[in-house]
Motif scaffolding. Structure first.
Motif, mmCIF file in Angstrom:
data_model
loop_
_atom_site.group_PDB
_atom_site.id
_atom_site.type_symbol
_atom_site.label_atom_id
_atom_site.label_comp_id
_atom_site.label_asym_id
_atom_site.label_seq_id
_atom_site.Cartn_x
_atom_site.Cartn_y
_atom_site.Cartn_z
ATOM 1 N N VAL A 281 -17.890 5.585 12.410
ATOM 2 C CA VAL A 281 -16.732 4.688 12.375
ATOM 3 C C VAL A 281 -16.709 3.932 11.050
ATOM 4 C CG1 VAL A 281 -15.643 2.661 13.428
ATOM 5 C CG2 VAL A 281 -16.601 4.468 14.881
ATOM 6 N N TRP A 282 -17.864 3.415 10.610
ATOM 7 C CA TRP A 282 -17.916 2.664 9.353
ATOM 8 C C TRP A 282 -17.583 3.558 8.154
ATOM 9 C CZ3 TRP A 282 -17.192 -0.883 12.232
ATOM 10 C CH2 TRP A 282 -18.092 -1.501 13.074
ATOM 11 N N ILE A 283 -18.028 4.784 8.198
ATOM 12 C CA ILE A 283 -17.710 5.718 7.108
ATOM 13 C C ILE A 283 -16.216 6.044 7.106
ATOM 14 C CG2 ILE A 283 -18.099 8.060 6.240
ATOM 15 C CD1 ILE A 283 -21.077 7.635 7.087
ATOM 16 N N ALA A 284 -15.643 6.246 8.285
ATOM 17 C CA ALA A 284 -14.199 6.511 8.380
ATOM 18 C C ALA A 284 -13.403 5.297 7.887
ATOM 19 C CB ALA A 284 -13.819 6.846 9.819
ATOM 20 N N LEU A 285 -13.878 4.090 8.192
ATOM 21 C CA LEU A 285 -13.228 2.883 7.708
ATOM 22 C C LEU A 285 -13.249 2.844 6.184
ATOM 23 C CD1 LEU A 285 -11.983 0.063 8.227
ATOM 24 C CD2 LEU A 285 -14.332 -0.811 8.301
ATOM 25 N N ARG A 286 -14.391 3.200 5.597
ATOM 26 C CA ARG A 286 -14.495 3.213 4.137
ATOM 27 C C ARG A 286 -13.509 4.221 3.543
ATOM 28 N NH1 ARG A 286 -20.144 4.625 1.664
ATOM 29 N NH2 ARG A 286 -19.623 6.584 2.666
ATOM 30 N N VAL A 287 -13.367 5.386 4.152
ATOM 31 C CA VAL A 287 -12.423 6.393 3.661
ATOM 32 C C VAL A 287 -11.000 5.846 3.701
ATOM 33 C CG1 VAL A 287 -11.395 8.645 4.181
ATOM 34 C CG2 VAL A 287 -13.872 8.372 4.263
ATOM 35 N N SER A 288 -10.650 5.170 4.795
ATOM 36 C CA SER A 288 -9.304 4.600 4.912
ATOM 37 C C SER A 288 -9.059 3.540 3.851
ATOM 38 C CB SER A 288 -9.100 3.990 6.300
ATOM 39 O OG SER A 288 -9.105 4.994 7.276
ATOM 40 N N GLU A 289 -10.035 2.666 3.644
ATOM 41 C CA GLU A 289 -9.905 1.639 2.610
ATOM 42 C C GLU A 289 -9.751 2.278 1.237
ATOM 43 O OE1 GLU A 289 -12.564 -1.640 2.184
ATOM 44 O OE2 GLU A 289 -12.507 -2.074 4.319
ATOM 45 N N ARG A 290 -10.591 3.262 0.959
ATOM 46 C CA ARG A 290 -10.508 3.948 -0.342
ATOM 47 C C ARG A 290 -9.136 4.565 -0.550
ATOM 48 N NH1 ARG A 290 -15.910 7.673 -0.541
ATOM 49 N NH2 ARG A 290 -17.395 6.069 -1.168
ATOM 50 N N ASN A 291 -8.622 5.227 0.493
ATOM 51 C CA ASN A 291 -7.323 5.894 0.365
ATOM 52 C C ASN A 291 -6.231 4.928 -0.069
ATOM 53 O OD1 ASN A 291 -8.317 8.412 1.018
ATOM 54 N ND2 ASN A 291 -7.749 8.267 3.178
ATOM 55 N N ILE A 292 -6.301 3.702 0.398
ATOM 56 C CA ILE A 292 -5.290 2.714 0.016
ATOM 57 C C ILE A 292 -5.659 2.054 -1.306
ATOM 58 C CG2 ILE A 292 -4.224 0.507 0.627
ATOM 59 C CD1 ILE A 292 -4.504 1.418 3.595
ATOM 60 N N LEU A 293 -6.840 1.470 -1.374
ATOM 61 C CA LEU A 293 -7.206 0.656 -2.535
ATOM 62 C C LEU A 293 -7.363 1.461 -3.822
ATOM 63 C CD1 LEU A 293 -9.693 -1.791 -0.789
ATOM 64 C CD2 LEU A 293 -7.329 -2.243 -1.479
ATOM 65 N N GLU A 294 -7.741 2.722 -3.719
ATOM 66 C CA GLU A 294 -7.853 3.546 -4.921
ATOM 67 C C GLU A 294 -6.516 4.130 -5.347
ATOM 68 O OE1 GLU A 294 -11.014 6.356 -4.192
ATOM 69 O OE2 GLU A 294 -12.560 4.853 -4.568
ATOM 70 N N SER A 295 -5.547 4.127 -4.439
ATOM 71 C CA SER A 295 -4.235 4.692 -4.782
ATOM 72 C C SER A 295 -3.277 3.647 -5.353
ATOM 73 C CB SER A 295 -3.596 5.348 -3.553
ATOM 74 O OG SER A 295 -3.149 4.372 -2.627
ATOM 75 N N VAL A 296 -3.636 2.386 -5.242
ATOM 76 C CA VAL A 296 -2.759 1.318 -5.727
ATOM 77 C C VAL A 296 -3.321 0.772 -7.040
ATOM 78 C CG1 VAL A 296 -1.712 -0.917 -5.243
ATOM 79 C CG2 VAL A 296 -2.089 0.708 -3.378
ATOM 80 N N SER A 297 -2.539 0.895 -8.097
ATOM 81 C CA SER A 297 -2.966 0.393 -9.407
ATOM 82 C C SER A 297 -2.484 -1.041 -9.596
ATOM 83 C CB SER A 297 -2.401 1.272 -10.525
ATOM 84 O OG SER A 297 -1.005 1.076 -10.642
ATOM 85 N N LEU A 298 -3.092 -1.704 -10.568
ATOM 86 C CA LEU A 298 -2.646 -3.052 -10.910
ATOM 87 C C LEU A 298 -1.196 -3.043 -11.357
ATOM 88 C CD1 LEU A 298 -5.783 -4.332 -12.859
ATOM 89 C CD2 LEU A 298 -5.161 -4.772 -10.463
#
Length: 152
Positions: free
Chosen positions: A109-126
């Motif tokens: 679950v924690w790894i899946a949460l990290r993947v979800s966070e990455r998918n959003i936070l890495e796709s949004v630029s400043l």
């Protein structure tokens, strides 16, 4: 997910720098624009410089600016620069946390949460935030009425 005041201020400062483009901007201006306490901001700008997110120049023509274009710096980059890894469990990376017995699946679950966070936070630029031009993958999530419902 909880973001500390430090991370919130760092993201706001970095987005402000993206909004200024290649102009040098003073810490005073960022603090005023974003309502960030000046002393706190100076500490954050130091972390952003050490993390390769921002650069600074002394003197009357100096100030701060992003180390590279805002479209090449993600929100995740900023968070990592000031707060470390995106998801931690008791201060450790999710894949390093092991549970026994019936709770074993929590690691997944924690790894899946990290993947979800990455998918959003890495796709949004400043630059995307500064220009209010978020990726479709993010805006699509906002179309779900449940996205705006608070659940305590």
């Amino acid at each position: 997910m909880r973001l500390s005041a430090r991370v919130d201020y760092a993201l706001r400062a970095a987005v402000a720098l993206a909004g200024y483009g290649d102009r040098w901007v003073s810490a005073e201006q960022i603090a005023e624009d974003q309502g960030i306490p000046r002393k706190f901001l100076e500490s954050i700008l130091l972390q952003l410089r050490r993390g390769g997110i921002a650069t600074s120049k002394r003197g009357s023509e100096g100030g701060h600016q992003l180390a590279r274009p805002g479209d090449q710096i993600s929100l995740a980059d900023v968070i990592r620069a000031v707060d470390g890894p995106l998801v931690g469990v008791r201060g450790e990376r999710p894949e390093q946390v092991a549970y026994t017995g019936i709770a074993t699946a929590l690691t997944n679950v924690w790894i899946a949460l990290r993947v979800s966070e990455r998918n959003i936070l890495e796709s949004v630029s400043l630059a995307a935030v500064a220009n209010d031009d978020l990726p479709t993958s993010v805006t699509k999530l906002l179309e779900d009425p449940d996205a705006w419902v608070i659940r305590d």
